[in-house]
Design a protein around this motif. Structure first.
Motif, PDB file in Angstrom:
ATOM      1  N   THR A  83      50.010  35.698  32.435  1.00 59.10           N
ATOM      2  CA  THR A  83      50.547  36.159  33.154  1.00 59.10           C
ATOM      3  C   THR A  83      51.993  37.147  32.667  1.00 59.10           C
ATOM      4  O   THR A  83      51.845  37.872  32.897  1.00 59.10           O
ATOM      5  CB  THR A  83      50.629  35.241  34.352  1.00 59.10           C
ATOM      6  N   THR A  86      49.891  39.775  30.169  1.00 64.41           N
ATOM      7  CA  THR A  86      49.255  40.939  30.821  1.00 64.41           C
ATOM      8  C   THR A  86      50.294  41.213  31.961  1.00 64.41           C
ATOM      9  O   THR A  86      49.669  42.780  32.377  1.00 64.41           O
ATOM     10  CB  THR A  86      48.019  40.326  31.901  1.00 64.41           C
ATOM     11  N   HIS A  88      50.313  40.392  35.060  1.00 64.50           N
ATOM     12  CA  HIS A  88      49.235  40.560  36.126  1.00 64.50           C
ATOM     13  C   HIS A  88      48.986  39.300  36.569  1.00 64.50           C
ATOM     14  O   HIS A  88      48.865  37.818  36.206  1.00 64.50           O
ATOM     15  CB  HIS A  88      47.567  40.981  35.935  1.00 64.50           C
ATOM     16  N   ASP A  95      46.029  41.106  42.722  1.00 68.73           N
ATOM     17  CA  ASP A  95      46.165  41.973  41.167  1.00 68.73           C
ATOM     18  C   ASP A  95      45.591  43.191  41.806  1.00 68.73           C
ATOM     19  O   ASP A  95      46.074  44.647  41.866  1.00 68.73           O
ATOM     20  CB  ASP A  95      45.677  41.650  40.562  1.00 68.73           C
ATOM     21  N   CYS A  99      47.663  46.850  42.481  1.00 68.39           N
ATOM     22  CA  CYS A  99      47.516  48.163  40.629  1.00 68.39           C
ATOM     23  C   CYS A  99      47.295  49.281  42.225  1.00 68.39           C
ATOM     24  O   CYS A  99      47.076  50.629  41.493  1.00 68.39           O
ATOM     25  CB  CYS A  99      46.253  47.440  40.209  1.00 68.39           C
ATOM     26  N   THR A 106      43.863  47.520  36.610  1.00 69.42           N
ATOM     27  CA  THR A 106      43.581  46.154  37.043  1.00 69.42           C
ATOM     28  C   THR A 106      43.516  45.092  36.118  1.00 69.42           C
ATOM     29  O   THR A 106      42.349  45.495  34.595  1.00 69.42           O
ATOM     30  CB  THR A 106      42.161  45.901  38.313  1.00 69.42           C
ATOM     31  N   VAL A 107      43.467  43.514  36.023  1.00 72.22           N
ATOM     32  CA  VAL A 107      43.036  43.357  34.704  1.00 72.22           C
ATOM     33  C   VAL A 107      41.284  43.186  34.170  1.00 72.22           C
ATOM     34  O   VAL A 107      40.773  43.242  33.588  1.00 72.22           O
ATOM     35  CB  VAL A 107      43.241  41.957  35.109  1.00 72.22           C
TER      36      VAL A 107
END
Length: 162
Positions: A83, A86, A88, A95, A99, A106-107
């Protein structure tokens, strides 16, 4: 990473049985669902089996289940590093909503989701036809199987077209 996967082989077993899926990079996926699926509890789950045991998770888990507590020894540390790296959250819906506000990617971006969904949809066609199929991921079509390829889309009624 699916960049080194060109084909996927789907082995049909039975309507209620798991489907063995082999990727051209050597990875084997077992797709299972329904009442006999005891790989995880909850929905949208996954289970990873390896030489040291298995780890499973699904929506609503506070942490994964594992065949051995030793497999989760570094769980908190790995989640914190992920986390932080990223930026995220682990929760995909949260997420996505974050976004939408921030306009960040997004991841699980479009390519990840495309590959995830195309594998599931191809597996559904394998189940519908009740036989083994081989899928060309690069061209998004079944290899030498016109009947399976016809099921990739539906005829549209006039005046709709793509």
């Amino acid at each position: 990473d699916m960049s080194n996967v060109s084909t996927i082989e789907f082995e049909y077993s039975s309507p209620d049985g798991p489907m063995v899926t082999r990727l051209s990079n050597g990875v084997k996926l077992v797709l299972a669902r329904g009442p006999g699926c005891d790989y995880w509890r909850g929905s949208c789950g996954e289970r990873f089996d390896g030489p040291e045991g298995w780890v499973a998770a699904a929506d609503g888990y506070s942490q994964p289940d594992a065949s051995s507590p030793a497999l989760l020894a570094d769980y908190r540390k790995i989640v914190e590093e992920y986390t932080a790296r990223t930026q995220h959250p682990l929760h995909h819906v949260r997420d996505f909503l974050n976004c939408v506000r921030s306009r960040r990617q997004t991841v699980a971006g479009p390519e990840v989701m495309y590959n995830s969904m195309i594998i599931c949809l191809a597996a559904d066609i394998c189940e519908q036809l009740k036989r083994n199929l081989k899928f060309d991921l690069l061209n998004a079509e079944f290899i030498e199987d016109p009947e399976a390829n016809r099921l990739r889309s539906r005829a549209m009624r006039e005046p709709w077209c793509v």
